[in-house]
Design a protein around this motif. Structure first.
Motif, PDB file in Angstrom:
ATOM      1  N   MET A 101       0.841  -1.193   0.000  1.00  0.00           N
ATOM      2  CA  MET A 101       0.000   0.000   0.000  1.00  0.00           C
ATOM      3  C   MET A 101       0.874   1.240   0.000  1.00  0.00           C
ATOM      4  O   MET A 101       1.944   1.272   0.592  1.00  0.00           O
ATOM      5  CB  MET A 101      -0.932  -0.010   1.226  1.00  0.00           C
ATOM      6  CG  MET A 101      -0.341   0.543   2.504  1.00  0.00           C
ATOM      7  SD  MET A 101      -1.556   0.561   3.860  1.00  0.00           S
ATOM      8  CE  MET A 101      -0.473   1.029   5.210  1.00  0.00           C
ATOM      9  N   ILE A 156       1.444   7.557   3.694  1.00  0.00           N
ATOM     10  CA  ILE A 156       2.130   8.793   4.056  1.00  0.00           C
ATOM     11  C   ILE A 156       2.645   8.629   5.477  1.00  0.00           C
ATOM     12  O   ILE A 156       1.889   8.255   6.382  1.00  0.00           O
ATOM     13  CB  ILE A 156       1.176  10.019   4.016  1.00  0.00           C
ATOM     14  CG1 ILE A 156       0.514  10.158   2.653  1.00  0.00           C
ATOM     15  CG2 ILE A 156       1.917  11.284   4.427  1.00  0.00           C
ATOM     16  CD1 ILE A 156       1.337  10.778   1.578  1.00  0.00           C
ATOM     17  N   THR A 184       4.441  10.667   8.531  1.00  0.00           N
ATOM     18  CA  THR A 184       4.779  12.011   9.003  1.00  0.00           C
ATOM     19  C   THR A 184       5.573  11.914  10.289  1.00  0.00           C
ATOM     20  O   THR A 184       5.358  11.011  11.099  1.00  0.00           O
ATOM     21  CB  THR A 184       3.518  12.849   9.288  1.00  0.00           C
ATOM     22  OG1 THR A 184       2.711  12.138  10.215  1.00  0.00           O
ATOM     23  CG2 THR A 184       2.731  13.123   8.040  1.00  0.00           C
ATOM     24  N   VAL A 206       1.060  -4.560   9.029  1.00  0.00           N
ATOM     25  CA  VAL A 206       0.972  -3.114   9.272  1.00  0.00           C
ATOM     26  C   VAL A 206       0.900  -2.810  10.768  1.00  0.00           C
ATOM     27  O   VAL A 206       1.460  -1.828  11.249  1.00  0.00           O
ATOM     28  CB  VAL A 206      -0.253  -2.514   8.545  1.00  0.00           C
ATOM     29  CG1 VAL A 206      -0.298  -1.015   8.719  1.00  0.00           C
ATOM     30  CG2 VAL A 206      -0.202  -2.851   7.065  1.00  0.00           C
ATOM     31  N   LYS A 207       0.231  -3.691  11.500  1.00  0.00           N
ATOM     32  CA  LYS A 207       0.089  -3.476  12.943  1.00  0.00           C
ATOM     33  C   LYS A 207       1.460  -3.458  13.620  1.00  0.00           C
ATOM     34  O   LYS A 207       1.763  -2.594  14.442  1.00  0.00           O
ATOM     35  CB  LYS A 207      -0.781  -4.599  13.520  1.00  0.00           C
ATOM     36  CG  LYS A 207      -1.194  -4.378  14.950  1.00  0.00           C
ATOM     37  CD  LYS A 207      -2.187  -5.439  15.378  1.00  0.00           C
ATOM     38  CE  LYS A 207      -2.604  -5.213  16.819  1.00  0.00           C
ATOM     39  NZ  LYS A 207      -3.635  -6.147  17.252  1.00  0.00           N
ATOM     40  N   ASN A 239       3.696   8.974  12.387  1.00  0.00           N
ATOM     41  CA  ASN A 239       2.360   8.551  12.019  1.00  0.00           C
ATOM     42  C   ASN A 239       2.391   7.936  10.626  1.00  0.00           C
ATOM     43  O   ASN A 239       2.977   8.511   9.715  1.00  0.00           O
ATOM     44  CB  ASN A 239       1.507   9.827  11.990  1.00  0.00           C
ATOM     45  CG  ASN A 239       0.078   9.530  12.296  1.00  0.00           C
ATOM     46  OD1 ASN A 239      -0.531   8.745  11.573  1.00  0.00           O
ATOM     47  ND2 ASN A 239      -0.456  10.133  13.335  1.00  0.00           N
ATOM     48  N   LEU A 240       1.801   6.763  10.479  1.00  0.00           N
ATOM     49  CA  LEU A 240       1.764   6.114   9.162  1.00  0.00           C
ATOM     50  C   LEU A 240       0.310   5.791   8.824  1.00  0.00           C
ATOM     51  O   LEU A 240      -0.355   5.087   9.577  1.00  0.00           O
ATOM     52  CB  LEU A 240       2.593   4.823   9.196  1.00  0.00           C
ATOM     53  CG  LEU A 240       2.627   4.020   7.889  1.00  0.00           C
ATOM     54  CD1 LEU A 240       3.615   4.623   6.906  1.00  0.00           C
ATOM     55  CD2 LEU A 240       3.001   2.563   8.152  1.00  0.00           C
ATOM     56  N   LYS A 241      -0.169   6.346   7.715  1.00  0.00           N
ATOM     57  CA  LYS A 241      -1.544   6.047   7.302  1.00  0.00           C
ATOM     58  C   LYS A 241      -1.586   5.853   5.797  1.00  0.00           C
ATOM     59  O   LYS A 241      -0.866   6.531   5.060  1.00  0.00           O
ATOM     60  CB  LYS A 241      -2.482   7.211   7.642  1.00  0.00           C
ATOM     61  CG  LYS A 241      -2.706   7.447   9.122  1.00  0.00           C
ATOM     62  CD  LYS A 241      -3.764   8.520   9.304  1.00  0.00           C
ATOM     63  CE  LYS A 241      -3.704   9.185  10.666  1.00  0.00           C
ATOM     64  NZ  LYS A 241      -3.874   8.274  11.788  1.00  0.00           N
ATOM     65  N   ASN A 242      -2.469   4.998   5.353  1.00  0.00           N
ATOM     66  CA  ASN A 242      -2.728   4.818   3.922  1.00  0.00           C
ATOM     67  C   ASN A 242      -3.045   6.181   3.300  1.00  0.00           C
ATOM     68  O   ASN A 242      -3.853   6.941   3.835  1.00  0.00           O
ATOM     69  CB  ASN A 242      -3.919   3.867   3.751  1.00  0.00           C
ATOM     70  CG  ASN A 242      -4.101   3.419   2.330  1.00  0.00           C
ATOM     71  OD1 ASN A 242      -4.050   4.222   1.416  1.00  0.00           O
ATOM     72  ND2 ASN A 242      -4.315   2.124   2.144  1.00  0.00           N
ATOM     73  N   GLU A 273      -4.787   7.094   0.926  1.00  0.00           N
ATOM     74  CA  GLU A 273      -6.153   7.317   0.430  1.00  0.00           C
ATOM     75  C   GLU A 273      -6.991   8.171   1.375  1.00  0.00           C
ATOM     76  O   GLU A 273      -7.867   8.911   0.946  1.00  0.00           O
ATOM     77  CB  GLU A 273      -6.868   5.967   0.247  1.00  0.00           C
ATOM     78  CG  GLU A 273      -6.444   5.203  -0.978  1.00  0.00           C
ATOM     79  CD  GLU A 273      -7.153   3.859  -1.020  1.00  0.00           C
ATOM     80  OE1 GLU A 273      -8.388   3.830  -0.946  1.00  0.00           O
ATOM     81  OE2 GLU A 273      -6.463   2.831  -1.097  1.00  0.00           O
ATOM     82  N   ILE A 274      -6.707   8.067   2.665  1.00  0.00           N
ATOM     83  CA  ILE A 274      -7.512   8.831   3.626  1.00  0.00           C
ATOM     84  C   ILE A 274      -7.326  10.334   3.414  1.00  0.00           C
ATOM     85  O   ILE A 274      -8.271  11.115   3.478  1.00  0.00           O
ATOM     86  CB  ILE A 274      -7.219   8.415   5.087  1.00  0.00           C
ATOM     87  CG1 ILE A 274      -8.028   9.285   6.033  1.00  0.00           C
ATOM     88  CG2 ILE A 274      -5.775   8.468   5.445  1.00  0.00           C
ATOM     89  CD1 ILE A 274      -7.938   8.876   7.465  1.00  0.00           C
TER      90      ILE A 274
END
Lengths: 88, 447
Positions: free
Chosen positions: A1, A4, A6, A56-57, A75-78, A80-81
């Protein structure tokens, strides 16, 4: 995936190095990287590619530990959000 | 993408309590109907545990990958009165226990749909279900129940209203927590993902995924930036914030539906407070300019908030549904509790507020000695507001035996704690005992 990552916190020597080393260990490729100082805080944003079958966890847990050690918020998030919330 | 937008999203989630409140799978039980209740219950258990088998797993995966908290995973089912009516059983506690067992097997937080729709009259199944409510709620943990007693199209079934006043009393005598799981509606919606009032309507597909998003803290934080500005700017800010929040719900819902292989139904954007600091609808109204919620101006501020939330949400997703608006449950909102304790907010003002927001008298603790007829009269008033204004209204009040005005009762978790509120002690019994029907209003004749 595609995600992003930060990093926000007090600037100090070695933040980029430590985060990059961790990503390399996890086989996470950095696609783009930029950084700035916002309100006096070191702020880094990376677009990364997390391999499809990664846990991912576990990565999130390790990143939180790394953040604690470096005294920054990681912070790591897909990605798409962010697209969903801020782009039409 | 710009830094500030990315950081805005991160702050919304980490500091301002933005969350997906629930991913709710709606499951039709119409194909589980059987004249033998043991066979029906087995079919119900099998269908729920098969169709929703991966619900919790998928929700947890999304939570992790997208970094969005998904607070609850829930299932709503066809109103049980429709399913159980085919059997010759004299009570439906067995059906409630079946739902509870299925919910426990799945590891979900709630299951809704121990319900009956009786706005125009009762079938045998409706009557038995309503009579079973006190025991069904006492003997289960995760089952939520609702009864729809009125609609703009058919009026208010005052026999059902009277009966529900007594049911609430009886349920409270067994365990006061029972009534936290029971909602009495007017104009109930069929795709509501929120509990305790969620059920899966008969016009819905076999299986569907509905999502409820929340984030009062996000709206409050956004409004801090427009202090002193005219109210149109306030409304515009709420709209833009609601848009972003709903987009997140749309994303989560569509991914969940895709991974579970079922159609995506609706996003319900409701500002649903929790007892956590900064997760309060009352504090939004106070940010708009009220010293404390409940004072003059509260109804106007809430009307604007509710409308702006809907306007922001409508363009952000393919289908808006459920209740979509602002919830005002007293026990779940720290600002509401403070206002009740300070004497600024009372039942009369709450009733006025329900005329312009998306639900009704919600999570209000009352003295245990409140008469059943008075409870019925409260339900009738709320149903009348809903019927005349073509909107959903609901009553979820909690009489607490042994407690009096000024005491506090603890519900725990998301349900919070509540001060026992006073009601008007003048009797409405003679009106409630009349029973019958309040006819549908003139504006229902549109054909």
């Amino acid at each position: 995936m595609k995600a992003i990552l930060t990093v926000v916190g007090q600037d100090k020597v070695g933040i980029v190095a430590e985060v990059s080393r961790f990503l390399a260990e996890e086989q996470i490729n950095i696609l783009d990287i930029s950084q700035t100082i916002l309100d006096g805080y070191f702020t880094m944003m990376m677009a990364v590619m997390v391999p499809e079958n990664s846990d991912v966890k576990q990565i999130a847990t390790k990143l939180a530990e790394l953040g604690q050690a470096l005294k920054v918020d990681i912070n790591l998030k897909n990605e798409e959000i962010y697209r969903a919330m801020h782009q039409l | 993408m710009e830094f500030d937008k990315i950081l805005e999203t991160i702050h919304m989630i980490s500091d301002q309590n933005l969350d997906v409140r629930t991913v709710t799978m709606g499951i039709s039980l119409l194909d589980c109907i059987d004249s033998d209740s043991d066979v029906a219950c087995q079919k119900i258990y099998d269908k729920i545990t098969t169709k929703a088998k991966n619900l919790v797993k998928v929700a947890e995966q999304i939570e992790m990958e997208y970094g969005i908290p998904i607070v609850n995973k829930r299932v709503s089912v066809t109103p049980i009165s429709l399913v159980a009516g085919a059997s010759n059983d004299r009570d439906y506690v067995k059906y409630a226990k079946t739902l509870d067992k299925a919910a426990q097997t799945l590891g979900i937080d709630f299951i809704g749909g121990f319900s009956a729709l009786v706005q125009k009259g009762m079938t045998k199944g409706d009557e038995i279900l309503i009579a079973s409510l006190p025991q069904a709620l006492t003997q289960t943990n995760l089952v939520c129940a609702s009864v729809n007693v009125g609609s703009s199209k058919s009026g208010i079934n005052m026999d059902a209203v009277k009966q529900m006043g007594q049911v609430i009393k009886d349920a409270a005598e067994l365990d006061y927590m029972n009534n936290a799981k029971l909602v009495v509606f007017c104009n109930a919606v069929e795709d509501n993902p929120f509990m305790a009032g969620g059920f899966h309507g008969v016009s819905e597909p076999d299986i569907v995924i509905n999502v409820g998003v929340s984030g009062p803290g996000v709206v409050k934080t956004a409004l801090e930036k427009v202090k002193g500005k005219p109210l149109d700017e306030v409304a515009e800010t709420i709209k833009q914030t609601a848009f972003k929040v709903t987009r997140m719900g749309q994303l989560v819902g569509s991914i969940a539906a895709k991974r579970l292989g079922v159609p995506f139904g609706i996003v319900d954007l409701s500002l649903a407070p929790t007892p956590a600091v900064g997760d309060s609808v009352a504090q939004i109204l106070e940010e708009i300019g009220l010293d404390q919620v409940g004072t003059h101006g509260t109804t106007a501020a809430l009307a604007m908030l509710n409308d702006a939330v809907k306007k922001g949400g409508i363009m952000a997703c393919s289908h808006v549904g459920g209740l979509s608006g602002a919830f005002i449950p007293v026990s779940e909102d720290a600002g509401m509790i403070d206002a009740v304790n300070a004497g600024t907010l009372n039942l009369a003002k709450l009733e006025a507020m329900t005329a312009v927001c998306s639900v009704g008298l919600d999570m209000i603790a009352l003295p245990g000695d409140v008469p059943a007829e008075t409870l019925g009269a409260m339900i009738a008033d709320e149903a009348a507001i809903g019927m005349i204004n073509n909107k959903t209204t609901a009553v979820r009040v909690i009489p607490v035996p042994g407690k009096k005005v000024g005491d506090t009762v603890e519900f725990g978790g998301l349900l919070g704690h509540a001060p026992i509120m006073d009601y008007t002690h003048v009797s409405s019994a003679a009106m409630i005992q009349r029973g019958g029907t309040i006819p549908a209003p003139i504006h229902s004749f549109k054909n």
